[in-house]
Every structure is written in structure tokens, then in C-alpha cells.
Scaffold this active site. Structure first.
Site, short mmCIF file in Angstrom:
data_model
loop_
_atom_site.label_atom_id
_atom_site.label_comp_id
_atom_site.label_asym_id
_atom_site.label_seq_id
_atom_site.Cartn_x
_atom_site.Cartn_y
_atom_site.Cartn_z
N GLY A 106 0.65 -1.07 0.22
CA GLY A 106 -0.04 0.01 -0.01
C GLY A 106 0.80 1.30 -0.07
O GLY A 106 0.51 2.11 -0.58
N CYS A 107 1.88 1.05 0.96
CA CYS A 107 2.63 2.52 0.87
C CYS A 107 3.72 2.52 -0.22
O CYS A 107 3.63 3.91 -0.89
CB CYS A 107 3.54 2.39 2.07
SG CYS A 107 2.96 2.22 3.60
#
Length: 156
Positions: free
Chosen positions: A46-47
């Protein structure tokens, strides 16, 4: 519960180490608009998606007068690997003691897979030229957030 920032609040000042071995102080960016985004951990799916979205939108954000800074509790060395691996073209700052994340209300209890945990709350802060919070967005999604932010800022 962590105190959250609201539009009009003064943005908490900070001086933090970066992925490149320098330091960034928010007060040195007065006169410029800043997008400060908090993310839990470098090199996670996600990051990475979020960082690459900011990277891919950087030219249009900068053309609209915004500087972008990513902040996480990762070490500067891990941030440097993240920058190199994913060709991140904006500064990543390290807040290992989470004091700045806490001051921004971006560290505290959150829901993760249905459980309450303590950690970094994925958040984005738009700070105006005078150092005041223009937008404080909490619990943002990693995917699609940058496009929504650009629309909200009138860039798209």
C-alpha cells in the site's frame, strides 16, 4: 484518542532526517505550500502504491505550488532503499520516535483487519504558505488518494 488537527490549526513544526542524509525543517518551507503525507512502512504494497502515485503526480503538484514530503517511522537507511527501489523523487523523512506523527494525530489507535491496533494512521496534511493546516485527511486509502487530493486541490 490522538488529537487530530483541523483546518486553520498551526502545523506542528519539525526538523527531521531525510532519506538522503539531510534534514528538513517545516519552518524552512514557509512561503510554499506543503503536502505532508504519513504512511506506516516503506516498501509495503500500500505504501509503495501511494508513494508511486505521489511520484507520478509530483510535476502537476509542484506546478500548482506544492512541495511533497512523505513521513514514516522508518530509518533513513530504509527510506533511502525505498527511494532507490521505486525512484521516489521527493523527500522522505524519518520520525523514528513518532513524536511528529503523534503531533499531527497520525499515530494512535486504528482498525487493521478488524482489530484495534496502535500504529501510523495513513493521513495527508495540506499546509499553507504561512504554516497553517489547510486540510487534515485521516484514514485515507493508499489507492486513489492522490487523484482525489488533486481534484480537491483543483489541480485536475
Amino acid at each position: 484518542m490522538t488529537e487530530r488537527l483541523s483546518p486553520g490549526d498551526p502545523a506542528p513544526d519539525f526538523t527531521l532526517p531525510t532519506d538522503s542524509g539531510d534534514t528538513i525543517a517545516l519552518k524552512d518551507l514557509r512561503g510554499r505550500k506543503v503536502v505532508l503525507y504519513a504512511y506506516p512502512a516503506a516498501m509495503t504494497p500500500g505504501c509503495t502504491t501511494q508513494a508511486c502515485d505521489f511520484r507520478d503526480s509530483l510535476a502537476s503538484l509542484q506546478a500548482a505550488g506544492y512541495e511533497v514530503i512523505g513521513i514514516s517511522p522508518d530509518t533513513p537507511a530504509k527510506l533511502a532503499k525505498f527511494r532507490e527501489r521505486d525512484a521516489i523523487t521527493f523527500p522522505l523523512v524519518s520520525d523514528q520516535d513518532k513524536s511528529v506523527l503523534t503531533a499531527y494525530g497520525a499515530f494512535g489507535e486504528k482498525q487493521l483487519y478488524g482489530k484495534t491496533v496502535t500504529g501510523v494512521i495513513r493521513s495527508t496534511f495540506v499546509i499553507d504558505e504561512n504554516g497553517a493546516v489547510e486540510k487534515a485527511l485521516y484514514n485515507v486509502k493508499a489507492t486513489g488518494h492522490v487523484a482525489k487530493l488533486r481534484r480537491d486541490l483543483g489541480i485536475d
